[in-house]
Design a protein around this motif. Sequence first.
Motif, PDB file in Angstrom:
ATOM      1  N   UNK A 114      -4.713  13.539 101.638  1.00  0.00           N
ATOM      2  CA  UNK A 114      -4.321  13.227 103.185  1.00  0.00           C
ATOM      3  C   UNK A 114      -2.902  13.810 103.416  1.00  0.00           C
ATOM      4  N   UNK A 115      -3.047  14.846 104.651  1.00  0.00           N
ATOM      5  CA  UNK A 115      -1.914  15.420 104.949  1.00  0.00           C
ATOM      6  C   UNK A 115      -1.086  15.027 106.068  1.00  0.00           C
ATOM      7  N   UNK A 116       0.188  14.506 105.915  1.00  0.00           N
ATOM      8  CA  UNK A 116       0.897  13.569 106.769  1.00  0.00           C
ATOM      9  C   UNK A 116       2.056  14.401 107.077  1.00  0.00           C
ATOM     10  N   UNK A 117       2.612  14.268 108.370  1.00  0.00           N
ATOM     11  CA  UNK A 117       4.037  14.596 108.694  1.00  0.00           C
ATOM     12  C   UNK A 117       4.381  14.268 110.282  1.00  0.00           C
ATOM     13  N   UNK A 118       5.488  13.829 110.640  1.00  0.00           N
ATOM     14  CA  UNK A 118       5.662  13.297 112.006  1.00  0.00           C
ATOM     15  C   UNK A 118       5.169  13.999 113.084  1.00  0.00           C
ATOM     16  N   UNK A 119       5.155  15.467 112.807  1.00  0.00           N
ATOM     17  CA  UNK A 119       4.563  16.482 113.960  1.00  0.00           C
ATOM     18  C   UNK A 119       3.084  15.973 114.432  1.00  0.00           C
ATOM     19  N   UNK A 120       2.376  15.312 113.478  1.00  0.00           N
ATOM     20  CA  UNK A 120       0.868  14.899 113.627  1.00  0.00           C
ATOM     21  C   UNK A 120       0.739  13.545 113.708  1.00  0.00           C
ATOM     22  N   UNK A 121       1.668  12.708 114.221  1.00  0.00           N
ATOM     23  CA  UNK A 121       1.463  11.475 114.565  1.00  0.00           C
ATOM     24  C   UNK A 121       0.597  11.234 115.791  1.00  0.00           C
ATOM     25  N   UNK A 122       0.820  12.001 116.977  1.00  0.00           N
ATOM     26  CA  UNK A 122      -0.372  11.772 117.811  1.00  0.00           C
ATOM     27  C   UNK A 122      -1.644  12.356 117.732  1.00  0.00           C
ATOM     28  N   UNK A 155     -10.045   0.485  97.797  1.00  0.00           N
ATOM     29  CA  UNK A 155      -9.514   1.757  98.532  1.00  0.00           C
ATOM     30  C   UNK A 155      -8.385   2.270  97.677  1.00  0.00           C
ATOM     31  N   UNK A 156      -8.617   3.743  97.581  1.00  0.00           N
ATOM     32  CA  UNK A 156      -7.254   4.332  96.949  1.00  0.00           C
ATOM     33  C   UNK A 156      -7.204   5.868  97.537  1.00  0.00           C
ATOM     34  N   UNK A 157      -6.175   6.124  97.888  1.00  0.00           N
ATOM     35  CA  UNK A 157      -6.090   7.580  98.449  1.00  0.00           C
ATOM     36  C   UNK A 157      -4.628   8.276  97.832  1.00  0.00           C
ATOM     37  N   UNK A 158      -4.654   9.703  98.009  1.00  0.00           N
ATOM     38  CA  UNK A 158      -3.507  10.366  97.586  1.00  0.00           C
ATOM     39  C   UNK A 158      -3.330  10.841  98.712  1.00  0.00           C
ATOM     40  N   UNK A 159      -1.934  11.034  99.031  1.00  0.00           N
ATOM     41  CA  UNK A 159      -1.315  11.833 100.241  1.00  0.00           C
ATOM     42  C   UNK A 159      -0.267  12.920 100.016  1.00  0.00           C
ATOM     43  N   UNK A 160       0.056  13.819 100.702  1.00  0.00           N
ATOM     44  CA  UNK A 160       0.983  14.675 100.672  1.00  0.00           C
ATOM     45  C   UNK A 160       1.664  15.065 101.706  1.00  0.00           C
ATOM     46  N   UNK A 161       2.811  15.315 101.819  1.00  0.00           N
ATOM     47  CA  UNK A 161       3.521  15.953 103.072  1.00  0.00           C
ATOM     48  C   UNK A 161       3.146  17.212 103.446  1.00  0.00           C
ATOM     49  N   UNK A 162       3.054  17.659 104.767  1.00  0.00           N
ATOM     50  CA  UNK A 162       2.573  18.760 105.197  1.00  0.00           C
ATOM     51  C   UNK A 162       3.423  19.932 104.701  1.00  0.00           C
ATOM     52  N   UNK A 163       4.773  19.720 104.511  1.00  0.00           N
ATOM     53  CA  UNK A 163       5.673  20.782 103.840  1.00  0.00           C
ATOM     54  C   UNK A 163       5.350  20.955 102.550  1.00  0.00           C
ATOM     55  N   UNK A 168       2.374  12.379  93.608  1.00  0.00           N
ATOM     56  CA  UNK A 168       2.060  11.720  92.450  1.00  0.00           C
ATOM     57  C   UNK A 168       1.824  10.518  92.532  1.00  0.00           C
ATOM     58  N   UNK A 169       2.139   9.728  93.535  1.00  0.00           N
ATOM     59  CA  UNK A 169       1.920   8.278  93.801  1.00  0.00           C
ATOM     60  C   UNK A 169       0.294   8.060  94.271  1.00  0.00           C
ATOM     61  N   UNK A 170      -0.257   7.051  93.909  1.00  0.00           N
ATOM     62  CA  UNK A 170      -1.575   6.810  94.475  1.00  0.00           C
ATOM     63  C   UNK A 170      -1.436   5.556  95.281  1.00  0.00           C
ATOM     64  N   UNK A 171      -1.841   5.774  96.635  1.00  0.00           N
ATOM     65  CA  UNK A 171      -1.531   4.577  97.445  1.00  0.00           C
ATOM     66  C   UNK A 171      -2.997   3.736  97.536  1.00  0.00           C
ATOM     67  N   UNK A 211       3.924  10.362  98.550  1.00  0.00           N
ATOM     68  CA  UNK A 211       2.936   9.935  99.566  1.00  0.00           C
ATOM     69  C   UNK A 211       3.266   9.054 100.451  1.00  0.00           C
ATOM     70  N   UNK A 212       3.947   8.006  99.882  1.00  0.00           N
ATOM     71  CA  UNK A 212       4.465   6.919 100.494  1.00  0.00           C
ATOM     72  C   UNK A 212       5.580   7.342 101.475  1.00  0.00           C
ATOM     73  N   UNK A 213       6.431   8.193 101.318  1.00  0.00           N
ATOM     74  CA  UNK A 213       7.449   8.604 102.210  1.00  0.00           C
ATOM     75  C   UNK A 213       6.745   9.437 103.487  1.00  0.00           C
ATOM     76  N   UNK A 214       5.848  10.234 103.204  1.00  0.00           N
ATOM     77  CA  UNK A 214       4.897  10.946 104.074  1.00  0.00           C
ATOM     78  C   UNK A 214       4.486   9.987 104.924  1.00  0.00           C
TER      79      UNK A 214
END
Length: 530
Positions: free
Chosen positions: A174-182, A212-220, A243-246, A317-320
Amino acid sequence: MRVVVVGATGNAGSAVLEELSIRTEVTSILGLARRLPDAEVEPFCHAEWDSVDIQSPDSTATLAELFSGADAVIHLAWLIQPNSQRELLRRVNVNGTEHVLKAAAEAGVRRIAVASSVGAYSPVDDDHPRDESWGTEGIAGSHYSEDKAAQERVMDAFEAAHPEIALARLRPGLIFQAAAGSEIQRYFLGKLAPVQLLNTVRPPMVPMPNGIRVQAVHARDVARAYAEAIIRGARGAFNIASDDVLTGEALASIISGRSGKASISVPFSPLKPLVKSAHRARLLPTDEGWLEMARHSPIMDTSRARSTLGWSPELSGADALNELLEAMGEGEGRGSIPLRPRSESSLTEHPLPAQNHQLPPGIDTGLLRSYMADHLAGATAGLKRIQAMAAAFEDTPVYPQLSQVAEAIGSEHQWLSRLIQSQGFPRPAVAAPALWVGERLSRAKPYARPLKRSPAALVLETELMLGAVTAKRQGWEVLSDYAEELGVDRSVFDQLIEAADDQREHLDQVHAYARPKVFRRGRSTFSLEE
């Protein structure tokens, strides 16, 4: 190094543009999208731009011309919504990938990076990390996963036919960043989700489905992986995740902001039909297939990306996810249609008068109030109509024009409403709802083909919108004569008049596309080939 980014206006695309702009190896960037962004703002200002619809079979020739002289292509374009239009999604996502790859080969491009996903992988029921050799048959019941698996088969065939081309396929979580909030709110949570409260109050307990378990990553971090792939000429698949599993408990702790237990365990079996019902009722954009992915996607081993690309995530992933939640609360976004902020107006940079602005004594406030209220009522009806047109004809070649007009009219509607309020005038209480109902009834006409989209509908709806935009333009001209009295810089109205001319030009293009086919038998108004 000249790089072309296909699908450069979305979550990953915007981050890739930002990353490429600071890479000394990259000398120029061409961004491609169906709907063009504001090319004067970050990060879109770092690229040249062109519009292309990759679902069309004819797009291969157009793409090959655009790819001419490019050293690398990064293909990120992917349509997530609307879930109900499976044929459209498959044409854009799977056939579109085939068109992009074929065009790149024809243009002599030797380095390609394609956005695959963790969703391409075959299902698992454990937490054992899988590397890139794990099967990519997708997860049944998820249209996203099924199409990602089909995209993998397209890339398999391309690699076999073109061993001379370095093709890298990145499979991020999962790709997260602030700009993708909306954007993420619109695609997955919907307008009814009270995300505005996230920055003021968090729920003490969060329901979470079992398993449920997912991995995330920041868009940068994802963007750095794409940049490394094309610069190094990498080949093959790469897992990209933090590295972290959510887990469900970890997700609940982040959402609630609590360090202790914050999740309420919810059995998966009753949750799936509940999500399905909410989606069918249009209360939730997310369908039940996303639950299947969250439950059965594998944990990815990212060793190959680290060793071959020299890549490692800088953020967890938690930070993202924390960054995303804060951005959702604020309604953050960027200057493209996919990433648009929750309450964006393209005119917000122009100051409005202070609330309860005092009009000069020589102005008949009653007449001015009535005039502006009538125009706002008409704008409300026009906005509903053009939004419905864009949704109805999303699978046609003129969707970009309809969508751009819809976005522009929505922005203007918001600005006019704010202008009326700044004068101390109330919003219309009767005219707007009456016009809205009339607009709804007008769209119910069968045009001789009940229950089907009629070829005549696109022509007639466009003609009605052309009339509405022309009337709106005249309204801006009238108000521009009173700009000083309204406390607004006249240049704002000049911009609105110019925007109306642009909208008419887009609608003229739609009309020109549809009218040669409208009454002839055997010709489809909606064919991509015609």
